[in-house]
Design a protein around this motif. Sequence first.
Motif, mmCIF file in Angstrom:
data_model
loop_
_atom_site.group_PDB
_atom_site.id
_atom_site.type_symbol
_atom_site.label_atom_id
_atom_site.label_comp_id
_atom_site.label_asym_id
_atom_site.label_seq_id
_atom_site.Cartn_x
_atom_site.Cartn_y
_atom_site.Cartn_z
ATOM 1 N N LEU A 265 0.832 -1.357 0.167
ATOM 2 C CA LEU A 265 -0.059 -0.041 0.190
ATOM 3 C C LEU A 265 0.856 1.168 0.018
ATOM 4 C CD1 LEU A 265 -2.403 1.807 0.572
ATOM 5 C CD2 LEU A 265 -2.375 1.219 2.795
ATOM 6 N N LEU A 266 1.934 1.332 0.917
ATOM 7 C CA LEU A 266 2.680 2.546 0.943
ATOM 8 C C LEU A 266 3.677 3.018 -0.132
ATOM 9 C CD1 LEU A 266 3.883 2.268 4.956
ATOM 10 C CD2 LEU A 266 1.974 3.588 4.017
ATOM 11 N N VAL A 267 4.139 1.688 -0.818
ATOM 12 C CA VAL A 267 4.803 1.766 -1.875
ATOM 13 C C VAL A 267 4.026 2.497 -3.362
ATOM 14 C CG1 VAL A 267 6.637 0.588 -3.647
ATOM 15 C CG2 VAL A 267 6.591 0.486 -1.202
ATOM 16 N N LEU A 268 2.899 1.514 -3.379
ATOM 17 C CA LEU A 268 2.054 1.568 -4.542
ATOM 18 C C LEU A 268 1.593 3.001 -4.457
ATOM 19 C CD1 LEU A 268 2.725 -1.234 -5.184
ATOM 20 C CD2 LEU A 268 0.549 -1.473 -5.940
ATOM 21 N N GLY A 269 1.030 3.379 -3.187
ATOM 22 C CA GLY A 269 0.569 4.739 -3.120
ATOM 23 C C GLY A 269 1.338 5.697 -3.301
ATOM 24 N N THR A 270 2.808 5.774 -2.995
ATOM 25 C CA THR A 270 3.691 6.724 -3.392
ATOM 26 C C THR A 270 4.196 6.964 -4.712
ATOM 27 O OG1 THR A 270 4.457 6.416 -0.925
ATOM 28 C CG2 THR A 270 5.883 7.670 -2.243
ATOM 29 N N LEU A 274 5.309 10.335 -7.289
ATOM 30 C CA LEU A 274 6.735 10.314 -7.844
ATOM 31 C C LEU A 274 6.715 10.459 -9.275
ATOM 32 C CD1 LEU A 274 8.816 7.882 -5.315
ATOM 33 C CD2 LEU A 274 8.718 10.409 -5.407
ATOM 34 N N ALA A 275 5.815 9.347 -9.900
ATOM 35 C CA ALA A 275 5.454 9.619 -11.409
ATOM 36 C C ALA A 275 5.259 10.897 -11.479
ATOM 37 C CB ALA A 275 4.811 8.529 -11.718
ATOM 38 N N GLY A 276 4.309 11.446 -11.233
ATOM 39 C CA GLY A 276 3.681 12.870 -11.269
ATOM 40 C C GLY A 276 4.704 13.816 -11.506
ATOM 41 N N VAL A 277 5.523 13.831 -10.204
ATOM 42 C CA VAL A 277 6.613 14.921 -10.288
ATOM 43 C C VAL A 277 7.681 14.793 -11.366
ATOM 44 C CG1 VAL A 277 8.509 15.671 -8.796
ATOM 45 C CG2 VAL A 277 6.387 15.149 -7.953
ATOM 46 N N PRO A 284 7.735 12.596 -18.932
ATOM 47 C CA PRO A 284 6.722 11.736 -19.028
ATOM 48 C C PRO A 284 7.231 10.199 -19.170
ATOM 49 C CG PRO A 284 6.568 13.018 -21.033
ATOM 50 C CD PRO A 284 7.696 13.521 -20.003
ATOM 51 N N GLY A 285 8.118 10.183 -20.017
ATOM 52 C CA GLY A 285 8.445 8.887 -20.492
ATOM 53 C C GLY A 285 9.156 8.299 -19.651
ATOM 54 N N ALA A 286 9.971 8.794 -18.821
ATOM 55 C CA ALA A 286 10.773 8.099 -17.641
ATOM 56 C C ALA A 286 9.828 7.561 -16.608
ATOM 57 C CB ALA A 286 11.632 8.882 -17.168
ATOM 58 N N ALA A 287 8.618 8.418 -16.230
ATOM 59 C CA ALA A 287 7.593 8.193 -15.412
ATOM 60 C C ALA A 287 6.805 6.907 -15.895
ATOM 61 C CB ALA A 287 6.684 9.320 -15.093
ATOM 62 N N ALA A 288 6.510 6.732 -17.223
ATOM 63 C CA ALA A 288 5.885 5.568 -17.624
ATOM 64 C C ALA A 288 6.605 4.452 -17.715
ATOM 65 C CB ALA A 288 5.158 5.961 -18.935
ATOM 66 N N VAL A 289 7.846 4.588 -18.001
ATOM 67 C CA VAL A 289 8.790 3.229 -18.136
ATOM 68 C C VAL A 289 8.867 2.891 -16.480
ATOM 69 C CG1 VAL A 289 11.251 2.461 -18.395
ATOM 70 C CG2 VAL A 289 9.887 3.796 -20.086
ATOM 71 N N ALA A 290 9.018 3.432 -15.538
ATOM 72 C CA ALA A 290 9.116 3.128 -14.299
ATOM 73 C C ALA A 290 7.788 2.354 -13.748
ATOM 74 C CB ALA A 290 9.488 4.316 -13.151
ATOM 75 N N VAL A 291 6.582 3.108 -14.149
ATOM 76 C CA VAL A 291 5.380 2.448 -13.689
ATOM 77 C C VAL A 291 5.158 1.121 -14.414
ATOM 78 C CG1 VAL A 291 3.133 2.629 -13.652
ATOM 79 C CG2 VAL A 291 4.390 4.602 -12.996
ATOM 80 N N LEU A 292 5.574 1.093 -15.807
ATOM 81 C CA LEU A 292 5.392 -0.094 -16.343
ATOM 82 C C LEU A 292 6.473 -1.112 -15.757
ATOM 83 C CD1 LEU A 292 4.757 1.157 -20.004
ATOM 84 C CD2 LEU A 292 3.298 0.089 -18.623
ATOM 85 N N THR A 293 7.547 -0.758 -15.430
ATOM 86 C CA THR A 293 8.620 -1.958 -15.158
ATOM 87 C C THR A 293 8.060 -2.355 -13.672
ATOM 88 O OG1 THR A 293 10.388 -0.703 -16.031
ATOM 89 C CG2 THR A 293 10.638 -2.136 -14.288
ATOM 90 N N PRO A 325 11.475 0.811 -8.783
ATOM 91 C CA PRO A 325 11.180 1.738 -9.599
ATOM 92 C C PRO A 325 10.893 3.162 -8.720
ATOM 93 C CG PRO A 325 10.065 -0.291 -10.333
ATOM 94 C CD PRO A 325 10.893 -0.486 -9.102
ATOM 95 N N ALA A 326 10.220 2.886 -7.568
ATOM 96 C CA ALA A 326 9.678 4.014 -6.908
ATOM 97 C C ALA A 326 11.155 4.896 -6.268
ATOM 98 C CB ALA A 326 9.047 3.808 -5.635
#
Length: 344
Positions: A265-270, A274-277, A284-293, A325-326
């Motif tokens: 919960l804490l990791v997925l909620g944060t 971080l991706a938005g920042v 935006p590409g780096a944020a998307a790659v991190a979430v997809l990874t 990724p976080a």
Amino acid sequence: MTGTPADPVRELLDANRDLCERAVDPLEIAAALEDSGLATDGAARYRHADVFGLAEELYARVPRRPPVREPLPPAEPLRALPLAALRGAGAHLLPLLPATVPGGLAGGALAVLAGAGAGLLTARGGRAPDGWGADGWGADRWNAESRAPDAPGTDGGAVGRASGRGPFPWAALGQGAGTGLLLALLAAAAPGAASAAGLGGAAAGWAAAWLRRFGQRQGAAATLGEFRSRLRFALPLAVLAQLAVLAGLGRAVAGGTSATGWAALLVLGTLPLLAGVVRDAGRPGAAAVAVLTAAAGAALLALPGPARWLDASPSGGLAAAALGPALLLAGCGWPPSTRPGAYR
């Protein structure tokens, strides 16, 4: 017969005054003099052994021209904060509906599609990215923060990317799909934690909007160092606030969750904060790659073979897959968050 000038450096200074006034350090003057064809032999005409000594004298003789700073854009109005919170909540609650109602493989697939759609609907459009600027402060260094990402002399050339531009927002689509898969996997492992993480998306959107607004309000900083000192702890404080909100939501809707469920919960909620920042700072590409990874790693660990081999619970595998990724997003987003280019 014309004699040697009493001060030959003065003539060179008058011919290059604009360069000397705007130079950040003597090396910049030395490079320009060498480009003009003034080698060691030429420096001897000005009573110096080399170009570098001559550049140091020129730099010392001319006072620095005050930097001309372009103001940061006006801070976002207060109404943008609740709107950002609603967008964040929508992006996380929409994938939860198919993940919790039908469930299973079909629900997970629908959650991915819903997450992709929510990512497209909530993508911020029309924001031009900026390079993340130079490290020093001097003449024109504040303006360097607003150069084009591929302009020479900035470190944003390789990382500045268009946010909300282009024919299709692929990054928003990928980030939304990854978010949907993560929430579907969390809903299968710990439904209460998934509900808390979905509600936490509202806090993540609000925190990211607050950080943008706070950065935009620091345009009166006299120097880049002062600007950085004001923003140095903004992102860590936003992350701490997000963790506090997630903890409160977890106690309210996921009281019986296991320790690994709390970690997920804490990791997925944060992660969305971080991706938005990182996305709003121009990557935006780096944020998307991190979430997809994170989503791909969590899906892999949820398979029977890897789960049995690692002897990890489903929620524990989620936390482990998203933690890396976080942390990468935090390391990628914190330094740029202290630079003016991240808030244009």
